[in-house]
Design a protein around this motif. Sequence first.
Motif, PDB file in Angstrom:
ATOM      1  N   CYS A  74       0.829  -1.200   0.000  1.00 23.45           N
ATOM      2  CA  CYS A  74       0.000   0.000   0.000  1.00 23.45           C
ATOM      3  C   CYS A  74       0.868   1.256   0.000  1.00 23.45           C
ATOM      4  CB  CYS A  74      -0.902  -0.013   1.236  1.00 23.45           C
ATOM      5  SG  CYS A  74      -1.998   1.409   1.325  1.00 23.45           S
ATOM      6  N   CYS A 108      -7.136  -1.562   0.614  1.00 24.55           N
ATOM      7  CA  CYS A 108      -6.259  -1.900   1.724  1.00 24.55           C
ATOM      8  C   CYS A 108      -7.090  -1.948   3.005  1.00 24.55           C
ATOM      9  CB  CYS A 108      -5.150  -0.856   1.837  1.00 24.55           C
ATOM     10  SG  CYS A 108      -4.075  -1.148   3.264  1.00 24.55           S
ATOM     11  N   HIS A 127       0.090   4.004   1.232  1.00 27.56           N
ATOM     12  CA  HIS A 127      -0.083   4.780   2.457  1.00 27.56           C
ATOM     13  C   HIS A 127       0.968   4.404   3.496  1.00 27.56           C
ATOM     14  CE1 HIS A 127      -2.657   5.730   6.242  1.00 27.56           C
ATOM     15  NE2 HIS A 127      -1.931   6.789   5.903  1.00 27.56           N
ATOM     16  N   ARG A 128       0.836   3.248   4.099  1.00 24.73           N
ATOM     17  CA  ARG A 128       1.795   2.903   5.153  1.00 24.73           C
ATOM     18  C   ARG A 128       2.461   1.548   4.920  1.00 24.73           C
ATOM     19  NH1 ARG A 128      -0.848   5.589   9.750  1.00 24.73           N
ATOM     20  NH2 ARG A 128      -0.147   3.956  11.179  1.00 24.73           N
ATOM     21  N   HIS A 180      -6.651   1.394   6.195  1.00 27.09           N
ATOM     22  CA  HIS A 180      -7.391   2.666   6.167  1.00 27.09           C
ATOM     23  C   HIS A 180      -8.220   2.812   4.895  1.00 27.09           C
ATOM     24  CE1 HIS A 180      -3.498   3.096   8.309  1.00 27.09           C
ATOM     25  NE2 HIS A 180      -4.260   3.606   9.252  1.00 27.09           N
ATOM     26  N   TRP A 235      -7.645   2.715   1.683  1.00 25.39           N
ATOM     27  CA  TRP A 235      -7.256   3.340   0.424  1.00 25.39           C
ATOM     28  C   TRP A 235      -7.631   2.355  -0.685  1.00 25.39           C
ATOM     29  CZ3 TRP A 235      -2.367   6.851   0.005  1.00 25.39           C
ATOM     30  CH2 TRP A 235      -2.392   7.797   1.031  1.00 25.39           C
TER      31      TRP A 235
HETATM   32 FE1  FES Z   1      -3.062   0.917   3.464  1.00 27.93          FE
HETATM   33 FE2  FES Z   1      -3.288   2.774   5.351  1.00 27.93          FE
HETATM   34  S1  FES Z   1      -1.767   1.289   5.100  1.00 27.93           S
HETATM   35  S2  FES Z   1      -4.631   2.318   3.735  1.00 27.93           S
END
Ligand code: FES
Length: 436
Positions: free
Chosen positions: A92, A112, A94-95, A115, A117
């Motif tokens: 992902c 994901c 994001h993180r 969160h 996404w």
């Molecule tokens: Fe994937 Fe936050 S780690 S949406």
Amino acid sequence: MNAPDTLSRWATPGSSRVPFWAYTDAQLYQRELDKIFYGAHWCYVGLEAEIPNTGDFKLSFVGERQVIMVRDRVAPRDRGTDSGVRVVENRCAHRGVRFCQQPHGNARSFVCPYHQWTYKLNGELAGLPFKDGVKDGECVNGGMPADFDLKANGLTRLRVAVLHGLVFATFSDTAEPLEDYLGADVMPWLDRIFKGRQLTLLGYNRQRIPGNWKLMMENIKDPYHPGLLHTWFVTFGLWRADQKSRMVMDAHGRHAVMISRRNEGGQNTAVTEGVTSFKANMTLHDDRLLDVVPEPWWKIPDPQKRGEDIMPTVTMITLFPSLIIQQQVNSLSTRHIVPRGEGEFDFVWTHFGFADDTPEMTQRRLRQANLFGPAGFVSADDGEVIEFSQDGFRQAGEGGSTLCELGGTGTEMTEHMVTETLIRSMYAYWKKVMAV
Ligand code: FES
Ligand code: FE
């Protein structure tokens, strides 16, 4: 380890003595991942036949990085030029979560779980919760910065090339086009099996082998062992040292094809005498296992000899760094090497046939597949000796090396199988890549 170390550490000239540390050094292995698997090389990820419909996906690996091979929507005007096959990293934006846990399936998009996404099938970020903040009366709390660009924050998208239904991907922007990468000497042997054919999926085998990934490549570039290690091959005549054979390689020496033709009847005692794996009295309870039926496509105009035809019964193709394509009589499979550290790899077998096979031929291919895979009558032996090899290297420490000089120390093509030329040619290439 830096580059000059690799070269100065490899004390002997040429590539016929491979130092044991090439298989056991953890730092060197990290460098192999960067230079080879994530460098300017094409890695196999799967078959197009595994994802026939829009939204079909399958998890795979490039080196140790998990990727998703997925069939995207294709606009009607692009259908002639775009296969729709995409390969994106399962990580992902994001993180960093490895968000997809399903080995294969069908999806409209990827979400994901952390969160939520959401990504399109081509890896673009489609949206994310609370991007514009949360309204509290007149004011808006939080949210992403105003200049946050969805387009710039998708999944890592790999370059993809599809050849006759085989899907390859690379993280590199500089890797040459796939057909150039494979080379003119190897291409006819891929065309022979795949060109113009629709593949059907017959099934999978998976195994974990406690040895360095290169040992698997070596094993399939080594025509010396099959008639000696494999009781099955030598006893039932599927592979013997006196068979008509050829060792082909690409211009870099990294890919190879072992080509051979099974002898018609007759025992040649010169190749079985003293060979303890030959069991003259071993017979099959079910001889359908070796109910070999020659197929028309086996015969092709000889790519290496103008004006002649050639009709092998076995071709073992190694495409550096991680794919083996096997045709042994009527059995066909791809074998994918997935490295897991310097001392272990996963080996994934995909058995396939052709859409125009009769039900009898499909049965035959499935029966003959019993020779291969983790418990295969033949292949179980290879997994075991690879483990023993790694054990031997480990106990020797820094000092030792393999001795790979059957047929000399050169790296040329040959018209026989009493040679280790293909192993030497791979390590000559490996040395170049690892030193750059
Ligand atoms: Fe994937 Fe936050 S780690 S949406
Ligand atoms: Fe073998």
